[in-house]
Write a protein that holds these residues in place. Structure first.
Motif, PDB file in Angstrom:
ATOM      1  N   UNK A 132       0.788  -1.230   0.035  1.00 29.78           N
ATOM      2  CA  UNK A 132      -0.138   0.047   0.002  1.00 29.78           C
ATOM      3  C   UNK A 132       0.867   1.239  -0.104  1.00 29.78           C
ATOM      4  N   UNK A 133       0.515   2.085   0.942  1.00 28.37           N
ATOM      5  CA  UNK A 133       1.222   3.338   0.995  1.00 28.37           C
ATOM      6  C   UNK A 133       1.762   3.603   2.349  1.00 28.37           C
ATOM      7  N   UNK A 134       3.120   3.819   2.433  1.00 26.13           N
ATOM      8  CA  UNK A 134       3.678   4.125   4.087  1.00 26.13           C
ATOM      9  C   UNK A 134       4.471   5.304   4.121  1.00 26.13           C
ATOM     10  N   UNK A 135       4.688   5.867   5.288  1.00 26.86           N
ATOM     11  CA  UNK A 135       5.545   7.106   5.689  1.00 26.86           C
ATOM     12  C   UNK A 135       5.024   8.215   6.255  1.00 26.86           C
ATOM     13  N   UNK A 136       5.766   9.199   6.480  1.00 26.19           N
ATOM     14  CA  UNK A 136       5.331  10.304   7.277  1.00 26.19           C
ATOM     15  C   UNK A 136       4.314  11.075   6.835  1.00 26.19           C
ATOM     16  N   UNK A 137       4.056  11.151   5.523  1.00 28.78           N
ATOM     17  CA  UNK A 137       2.938  11.866   4.968  1.00 28.78           C
ATOM     18  C   UNK A 137       1.640  11.270   5.199  1.00 28.78           C
ATOM     19  N   UNK A 138       1.684   9.882   5.183  1.00 27.65           N
ATOM     20  CA  UNK A 138       0.497   9.178   5.308  1.00 27.65           C
ATOM     21  C   UNK A 138       0.198   9.075   6.884  1.00 27.65           C
ATOM     22  N   UNK A 139       1.208   8.731   7.680  1.00 25.33           N
ATOM     23  CA  UNK A 139       0.879   8.714   9.372  1.00 25.33           C
ATOM     24  C   UNK A 139       0.223   9.987   9.573  1.00 25.33           C
ATOM     25  N   UNK A 140       0.487  11.243   9.229  1.00 24.05           N
ATOM     26  CA  UNK A 140       0.125  12.377   9.466  1.00 24.05           C
ATOM     27  C   UNK A 140      -1.693  12.516   9.478  1.00 24.05           C
ATOM     28  N   UNK A 141      -2.060  11.842   8.449  1.00 20.30           N
ATOM     29  CA  UNK A 141      -3.298  11.844   8.326  1.00 20.30           C
ATOM     30  C   UNK A 141      -4.087  10.657   8.550  1.00 20.30           C
TER      31      UNK A 141
END
Ligand SMILES: Cc1cc2nc3c(=O)[nH]c(=O)nc-3n(C[C@H](O)[C@H](O)[C@H](O)COP(=O)(O)OP(=O)(O)OC[C@H]3O[C@@H](n4cnc5c(N)ncnc54)[C@H](O)[C@@H]3O)c2cc1C
Length: 392
Positions: free
Chosen positions: A235-244
């Motif tokens: 899928x999608x991972x990383x800080x940008x995703x975690x923030x939302x």
């Protein structure tokens, strides 16, 4: 049965900070840890750069904790970003602040800091037992499973700092919730926080697995992020995703603005330019200056492409990502849920067991990545340790 003045269970950053406060107050402290060594999640946090805290104004910093902010505010006022930096420096860590305000040790990893901290605690008389797994209480006795069988302690005060419920292999498996539930402690269900997204990719996306997506803006519900993320097989991972991630968990769709610095009219004007014999994909990639992974995301989620430049521009500015929920709890960087705030008093003492305090990620709060997690773990550990010392 062993008599212990102050017992700390769980040797992550929250527990170690509580132990230090108790030792500084003159207590004899025993720290018991279920794993064969201390601070395993803390060490893991250092693998990708130990982000200790963030240099924000106090208001901005506190706002990152959302609903838990009023509860955490006094603790963060006593031990906020500046205090975290001073504390790390007393442990011999040279620090640097990145352009986003995030603070890291120059060494980037956690091991030198943890080594210095354990040495300092040992120098203050704190004793450590590893492979001592807390199993609950029998009357006044605290019971542990150890390699030598069951062991019991009778403690003057206890601080529980057992962590959340992710990365169970590092020790914080959330099993403690069953013990506290039996004691009548109110708990909120564990939920993934700072987690990746599951996406069922079409086969053409395989060539982009591992590719970073930069320079975009994400939004979900009321949350926004300009952080980066990575396309992964799952899928999608990383800080940008975690923030939302919190808003996605609560049901909001994820939208990506692939050209956040361009107004929609500019995007539409670029799309409307004559494309000659180019495929629509090539035309959009060049006209909008999208790199191949950004373009792949657009084609994955905006197909079939709408007809008009205005409609295509709307997709580019607010691409709806079809995701199949968050990655499982155990993969999350941190967990929401845990001991409810109405289960503790102002000193983080359990109402159900007035000789027991709780601290760290096991309390019901969440925050984005960026140093907020470690700062609040240490601030609550400090607060609980001082309150426990006060009881002694
Ligand atoms: C990959 C990764 C990267 C991260 N990076 C960062 C970062 O850069 N910055 C940041 O702020 N945060 C980061 N975090 C989050 C941060 O590491 C945690 O929020 C923090 O470690 C929680 O501290 P804690 O003391 O509350 O719990 P933990 O660190 O989880 O410690 C709890 C301890 O309790 C022990 N324990 C549990 N149950 C028992 C039991 N029954 N008996 C005895 N012992 C028990 C566990 O073994 C564990 O050692 C990261 C997390 C991960 C997974």
């Amino acid at each position: 049965m062993e008599d212990v003045q102050a017992l700390v269970i769980g040797a992550g950053p929250a527990g170690l900070m509580a132990a230090e406060m108790l030792a500084d107050a003159g207590a004899r402290v025993l720290v018991c840890e279920g794993k064969p060594s201390v601070g395993r999640k803390f060490l893991m946090a250092g693998k990708s750069g130990l982000n200790l805290t963030k240099q924000d104004s106090p208001e901005v910093f506190r706002a990152a904790y959302g609903e838990a902010e009023p509860k955490l505010a006094p603790m963060l006022a006593e031990f906020g970003p500046r205090d975290v930096c001073e504390w790390a420096e007393t442990l011999g860590q040279e620090l640097f602040t990145g352009s986003s305000g995030r603070v890291f040790p120059v060494a980037m990893k956690a091991s030198p800091l943890l080594r210095a901290w354990i040495a300092r605690l040992s120098g203050k008389g704190v004793q450590f037992r590893t492979r001592w797994r807390w199993q609950g209480w029998q009357g006044h006795a605290t019971v542990f499973g150890t390699p030598d069988g069951e062991r019991k302690c009778e403690a003057g005060v206890t601080v529980l700092a057992l962590g959340g419920a992710s990365w169970a292999r590092l020790g914080s498996d959330g099993q403690w919730a069953q013990i506290l539930a039996r004691e009548g402690v109110p708990l909120r269900p564990f939920q993934p926080a700072n987690a990746g997204l599951c996406v069922n990719w079409s086969p053409v996306m395989a060539r982009h697995f591992g590719a970073p997506i930069k320079g975009v803006a994400l939004s979900a519900g009321t949350l926004n992020s300009r952080g980066e993320f990575v396309i992964s097989e799952r899928g999608l991972e990383g800080g940008g995703i975690y923030a939302v991630c919190r808003a996605i968990r609560e049901g909001a769709p994820l939208r990506v603005d692939l050209r956040p610095d361009w107004p929609i009219a500019k995007v539409a004007e670029r799309v409307a330019r004559p494309r000659g014999r180019q495929s629509i994909g090539n035309h959009l990639r060049k006209a909008l200056r999208l790199d191949p992974p950004q373009m792949a995301l657009l084609m994955e989620f905006a197909q079939p492409l709408p007809n008009t430049p205005e409609e295509i521009a709307a997709s580019v500015k607010a691409l709806t990502v079809r995701c199949a929920g968050l990655r499982p709890l155990d993969e999350a960087i941190s967990t929401a849920g845990g001991v409810a705030w109405d289960g503790v008093d102002a000193g983080l003492t359990l109402h159900a067991r007035p000789d027991v305090h709780v601290a760290g990620e096991m309390l019901d709060w969440e925050a984005p990545t960026g140093g907020y997690l470690l700062t609040a773990c240490m601030a609550t550990g400090r607060w609980a340790g001082r309150a426990a010392a006060g009881r002694l």
